[in-house]
Design an enzyme around this catalytic site. Structure first.
Site, PDB file in Angstrom:
ATOM      1  N   THR A   1       0.828  -1.212   0.000  1.00 48.39           N
ATOM      2  CA  THR A   1       0.000   0.000   0.000  1.00 48.39           C
ATOM      3  C   THR A   1       0.863   1.264   0.000  1.00 48.39           C
ATOM      4  OG1 THR A   1      -1.610  -1.240   1.286  1.00 48.39           O
ATOM      5  CG2 THR A   1      -1.907   1.138   1.191  1.00 48.39           C
TER       6      THR A   1
ATOM      7  N   GLU B   1      11.598   9.889   8.016  1.00 47.95           N
ATOM      8  CA  GLU B   1      10.473  10.754   8.390  1.00 47.95           C
ATOM      9  C   GLU B   1       9.168   9.977   8.526  1.00 47.95           C
ATOM     10  OE1 GLU B   1       8.898  13.323   9.948  1.00 47.95           O
ATOM     11  OE2 GLU B   1      10.309  14.629   8.903  1.00 47.95           O
TER      12      GLU B   1
ATOM     13  N   VAL C   1       7.564   7.815  12.000  1.00 44.13           N
ATOM     14  CA  VAL C   1       6.820   8.336  13.156  1.00 44.13           C
ATOM     15  C   VAL C   1       5.791   9.351  12.677  1.00 44.13           C
ATOM     16  CG1 VAL C   1       6.947   9.515  15.378  1.00 44.13           C
ATOM     17  CG2 VAL C   1       8.880   8.118  14.610  1.00 44.13           C
TER      18      VAL C   1
ATOM     19  N   GLY D   1       3.419   9.160  10.516  1.00 36.23           N
ATOM     20  CA  GLY D   1       3.013   9.111   9.103  1.00 36.23           C
ATOM     21  C   GLY D   1       3.496  10.326   8.340  1.00 36.23           C
TER      22      GLY D   1
ATOM     23  N   GLY E   1     -11.464  -0.962   8.428  1.00 35.32           N
ATOM     24  CA  GLY E   1     -10.070  -0.968   7.970  1.00 35.32           C
ATOM     25  C   GLY E   1      -9.159  -0.085   8.816  1.00 35.32           C
TER      26      GLY E   1
ATOM     27  N   GLU F   1      -6.066  -3.691  12.306  1.00 37.82           N
ATOM     28  CA  GLU F   1      -5.638  -4.941  11.677  1.00 37.82           C
ATOM     29  C   GLU F   1      -6.465  -6.111  12.215  1.00 37.82           C
ATOM     30  OE1 GLU F   1      -2.886  -5.162   9.622  1.00 37.82           O
ATOM     31  OE2 GLU F   1      -2.100  -3.136   9.868  1.00 37.82           O
TER      32      GLU F   1
ATOM     33  N   ASP G   1       3.436  -0.502  18.834  1.00 40.29           N
ATOM     34  CA  ASP G   1       3.708   0.380  17.700  1.00 40.29           C
ATOM     35  C   ASP G   1       4.033   1.793  18.200  1.00 40.29           C
ATOM     36  OD1 ASP G   1       3.409   1.149  14.727  1.00 40.29           O
ATOM     37  OD2 ASP G   1       1.960   2.471  15.718  1.00 40.29           O
TER      38      ASP G   1
ATOM     39  N   LYS H   1       7.734   4.056  17.983  1.00 39.67           N
ATOM     40  CA  LYS H   1       7.866   5.446  17.533  1.00 39.67           C
ATOM     41  C   LYS H   1       8.455   6.325  18.640  1.00 39.67           C
ATOM     42  CE  LYS H   1       3.992   4.718  14.384  1.00 39.67           C
ATOM     43  NZ  LYS H   1       2.511   4.688  14.317  1.00 39.67           N
TER      44      LYS H   1
ATOM     45  N   GLY I   1      -1.745   5.728   6.316  1.00 34.63           N
ATOM     46  CA  GLY I   1      -2.421   5.900   5.036  1.00 34.63           C
ATOM     47  C   GLY I   1      -1.398   6.011   3.927  1.00 34.63           C
TER      48      GLY I   1
END
Lengths: 437, 437
Positions: free
Chosen positions: A13, A130, A133, A135, A188, A191, A202, A206, A303
Site C-alpha cells: 500500500t 520521516e 513516526v 506518518g 479498515g 488490523e 507500535d 515510535k 495511510g
C-alpha cells in the site's frame, strides 16, 4: 536536468502511494528540487497484483531485490517491506553499497537503528526515516532541524491512529472496547490481529525514535514502559469527563534533570489541552522546548498517500545532499555523534504522576475511609472523590478518585494493600493523569 | 571546531531573545551543528539599555551598523529592526557583501521580498525568514521542505495572536471589542496603536509570504483582500455558536484551478475544525496538500524566545550551508526560479463562500419574506434562519441567516438592495463561513 534514481523495495500500500506521488507529482517535485527524482525500479515478491498505479514502460519491475541493491545506477533505496528481516539485511546491504536509504520502518529502527545509523555514517550516506513516526507529519524534520536552537523538555504524542480512533469512539459513544475494535476492523482502521497497535507496541517503537531525537541518546526501545488500551472501560470515560479530562494513549518522553522518562500508557489529559482535541485516526505530537515553548504537529499518522508524502520529502532532502555532495548533512539523530550518549532512564517505579483510581467496592459504608487511610499511609493525598450512590449491578459500587502528585511505587504499594481488602471486589483500575505536558 | 560568526542588527525584545538563545543554548546548538555559532557583534541605536542578557566580554556592542554590514569576519547578519527602512538598505547591503541574512521582518518581505530574494540569488547567499510567519512555528520549513512531494491545495492560518486573543475573549465572555482590546493592551497582548494587528495588515503580510511558498508565485501583498476584526459584535459570537461555528481572523490562500484566492477576514469555521480549537494568543497554520491531506502546525506566534527559536533554526541551516558550501540549497520560495511565475488571482467579487448575515430590521412581520425574495433574485439560497422574537432595545430586531454557497458579487448586489429597504435599520453584518478548508 540532473537525475536522481530511486529504487523501491516493497510494493504494498505505502509503496504504491510512493510510486503515485513520484509519478503524479513529478513536475512539482522537479520544480522544487531542480532535478528529476526518477522511480527507476521496484522490487517485490509479488509483481503481478494490480496496485492501481500506471508504471512507466521503461521502469524495472522485478522480484529480484538484487537488481536494485548495490546497483550503482540507483542512488537511493526506499525500504517499505516492514518488519525486522529481511528489511535489516536489505537496508544494511544498501548502505554498505553507498546507497542512501529512506525507510518507514519504525520497528526496524527501534530495534536496529543504532547499528544502521552507524553503517550509514561509515559509508557517508544518509538513512532518513520521516515516515517512521507520525506518518505524514514532519516531526522528524522538526526535531532534527526546526528546533535546533532548543533544549527539549518533553515530547508527547498520539502516535497510533487505531488506538485514537477506538478511544475517541469509546468516549463519544460509551461503547465497549471489544465492540469498537470490531467496528474499527470492519472499517479498515484496525488490523485483523490488532495486538501491536492496541497493546502500545507500535506507539513505543515510535517513541523510542522520538526520545533519541529529543535527548541525544541512542535508541533504547527496551527502556520504555508500555501499557495498551484494552483494559479501559466505558465507565472510565464517563468519570474522566466529570473530572474535565479525556483519555488518550500517549507516548511520553520527558527530561527530568539528567534522567529520561519514557512511557506509553492510557493517559487522562485536561480536555482543553491540544492533545485532548485530537480525534479519530489522526496523530499529533506535542513538543515542549525551552525557547519555542509548546508546539503541536498534527496530521494523518498512516495511510498510503500521507506516508508517501513523508517518504518523498526524505527523497528530496537526500537528493539535495547528493547534488551538493553533503551527505550526512543532518546527523542521524539530529546531534553530532560525540553528543549522543547513554543517559540514565528513570525507572517506572520512580515517576511522579497524578492518578485516576476506580475502586470496585462491596457496598460498605466504611470502605472510603479505609482506602483513604491506606493511601495516606503511603504518602498519597486525594484531590477529589466521586462516589456512586448505590450499585446498579449486583453488590459492587465504584469509588473514583483523583490523587495529587505521587510516586508510582507508593501508589503500587498502596494498591497492593487496598486490593487485598475484603471490601474490594476487583483489582483497582488506574489511569495516570498528566496536567503538565 | 569550525566557527560561524553572527552579527545581530536590532537589540530589542526579539534581538535580546536571540542573544539569549545563542548564549544559553550554545552547547546544544554546537552539539547539533558540529560547529560554533558565535554571536560576534550586536548593533543598535541604543546600546545602553539593559536587555537582561549577559553579553560576553569579547563581543562587539556598537551603534555603528557598518561594523557588521560588509564585515568579512561576519558570516550571517540577523535583521531584527522591523519596518521598511533602513531594514531594506541593511539587508541589501549585507546580501551584496555576500553575507547571508536571517530576518523576522514580514512587512519587509511582503513589500520587497522579490527584490531581496533576487539579490540573495545573485550573490549566492541565503536569505532565510522562518520567524516572519507564525513566530516560532516552523511553517516556512514545512512548506519549503517537508511538503516537497505535494501540490498544495490551500493554506489557512491564525497568524496574529492579538486578534486571536481578542476574538477568544469576546467569544468566551460576550464582551465588546473595545473593552477586550483595552484589556489586551493592559496585558501587553496588543500594541498602543493596534491598527496593524486588528485591521488584518500584519496577517496579510504573513499570508503574502505563505501564498508564494504554497503556489510558486512572486510575493504579491497587494492582491490580498483584507478585513479586520473591529466590526464584530458580541451578538455575532452568540449566533455563531447557535450555528455550531467559531469566529476567527483567518488568512486564507487557496488554489482554484489556475487561479489563486487570497484573503484575510473574520471567518466562521465549524467548531470541530482544528483551527476553531486554537485559543488565546497562539497561532496555527492549517495546510491541505494533495498527498499529505490536512495537517496543522501550532505554537506561539510571537514572543521573544519563541521567535528567537525560529531565528536560530535559520542560523543553523545557513551555517550548514556555509560548511557544506551549498548556499541557496533550498530556493527562496521553495521552488526553482524558473517555476516561480505570475499567476492569476481571483477577484474578491468572484469568490464562492457561505455567508452569515445579520440583518437589523424594524420589527415588521413582512421583512423576512422581502429579504428572502431579494436574496433569491440574486441566486442566493438560505440554509437556515434564526429570527429573534421581539426587539430588546428600541424597535430593531436581528434576523440571522446562514446561506448556501454563493458568489460574493451576488451577495453584494443583494445586500445593496436589502440595505436600502425602509424596514432595514442598519447595514447588514456579513461574516464569511468556511466549511471546506
Amino acid at each position: 536536468m540532473k537525475k536522481i534514481n530511486v529504487g523501491l523495495i516493497g510494493f504494498g500500500t505505502i509503496g504504491a502511494g510512493v510510486a503515485r506521488v513520484l509519478l503524479e507529482n513529478r513536475q512539482v517535485i522537479s520544480d522544487r528540487l531542480g532535478a528529476e527524482l526518477k522511480l527507476a525500479g521496484i522490487a517485490d515478491l509479488d509483481i503481478t497484483s494490480d496496485r492501481g498505479v500506471k508504471l512507466p514502460e521503461d521502469m524495472l519491475l522485478t522480484n529480484d531485490v538484487n537488481a536494485l541493491l548495490g546497483n550503482p545506477e540507483i542512488d537511493i533505496i526506499i525500504e517499505l517491506i516492514g518488519g525486522y528481516e529481511p528489511a535489516r539485511s536489505f537496508v544494511s546491504r544498501a548502505l554498505q553499497s553507498r546507497q542512501s536509504v529512506v525507510t518507514a520502518n519504525k520497528a526496524l529502527l527501534a530495534k536496529h537503528g543504532n547499528e544502521l545509523f552507524a553503517l550509514a555514517r561509515e559509508n557517508r550516506v544518509d538513512l532518513y526515516y520521516e515516515a517512521s513516526v507520525g506518518g505524514g507529519i514532519p516531526i522528524i524534520k522538526v526535531l532534527r532541524e526546526a528546533l535546533a536552537g532548543n533544549q527539549i523538555n518533553s515530547v508527547c504524542g498520539i502516535l497510533n491512529g487505531t488506538c485514537n480512533y477506538i478511544l475517541s469512539r469509546m468516549g463519544d459513544e460509551g461503547a465497549d472496547f471489544t465492540e469498537v475494535l470490531k467496528k474499527a476492523q470492519e472499517l479498515g482502521y484496525a488490523e485483523a490481529d490488532p495486538t501491536f497497535d492496541v497493546e502500545g507496541i507500535d506507539t513505543a517503537h515510535k517513541l523510542a525514535i522520538l526520545t533519541s531525537l529529543a535527548f541525544a541518546t541512542p535508541i533504547a526501545f527496551d527502556k520504555i514502559h508500555v501499557e495498551g488500551i484494552s483494559g479501559i472501560k466505558p465507565a472510565d470515560f464517563a468519570f474522566a469527563r466529570e473530572f474535565g479530562y479525556k483519555i488518550k494513549l500517549l507516548a511520553i518522553a520527558k527530561k527530568r534533570g539528567d534522567c529520561i522518562e519514557t512511557r506509553v500508557h492510557p493517559t487522562m489529559i485536561p480536555e482543553n489541552h491540544m492533545l485532548a482535541k485530537i480525534d479519530g485516526v489522526f496523530n499529533a505530537v506535542f513538543v515542549n522546548a525551552d525557547a519555542l515553548g509548546p508546539s503541536l504537529y498534527y496530521g494523518q499518522g498512516a495511510g498510503m498517500m500521507a506516508t508517501a508524502s513523508a517518504v518523498v520529502a526524505d527523497l528530496v532532502d537526500i537528493a539535495r545532499n547528493l547534488i551538493d555532495k553533503s551527505m550526512q548533512r543532518i546527523p542521524d539523530l539530529g546531534f553530532q555523534r560525540a553528543a549522543v550518549i547513554d543517559r540514565p532512564y528513570r525507572p517506572m517505579s520512580e515517576i511522579i504522576s497524578q492518578y485516576y483510581l476506580r475502586f470496585s467496592a462491596h457496598d460498605k459504608t466504611s470502605v472510603l475511609s479505609r482506602i483513604a487511610g491506606i493511601l495516606g499511609e503511603n504518602g498519597i493525598s486525594i484531590a477529589s472523590v466521586i462516589q456512586q450512590g448505590r450499585s446498579h449491578n449486583g453488590d459492587t459500587v465504584a469509588i473514583v478518585m483523583q490523587t495529587h502528585k505521587a510516586k508510582e511505587q507508593d501508589l503500587r504499594n498502596a494498591l497492593t494493600e487496598i486490593d487485598q481488602l475484603p471490601v474490594i471486589a476487583a483489582a483497582t483500575a488506574v489511569i495516570r493523569m498528566e496536567s503538565d505536558l
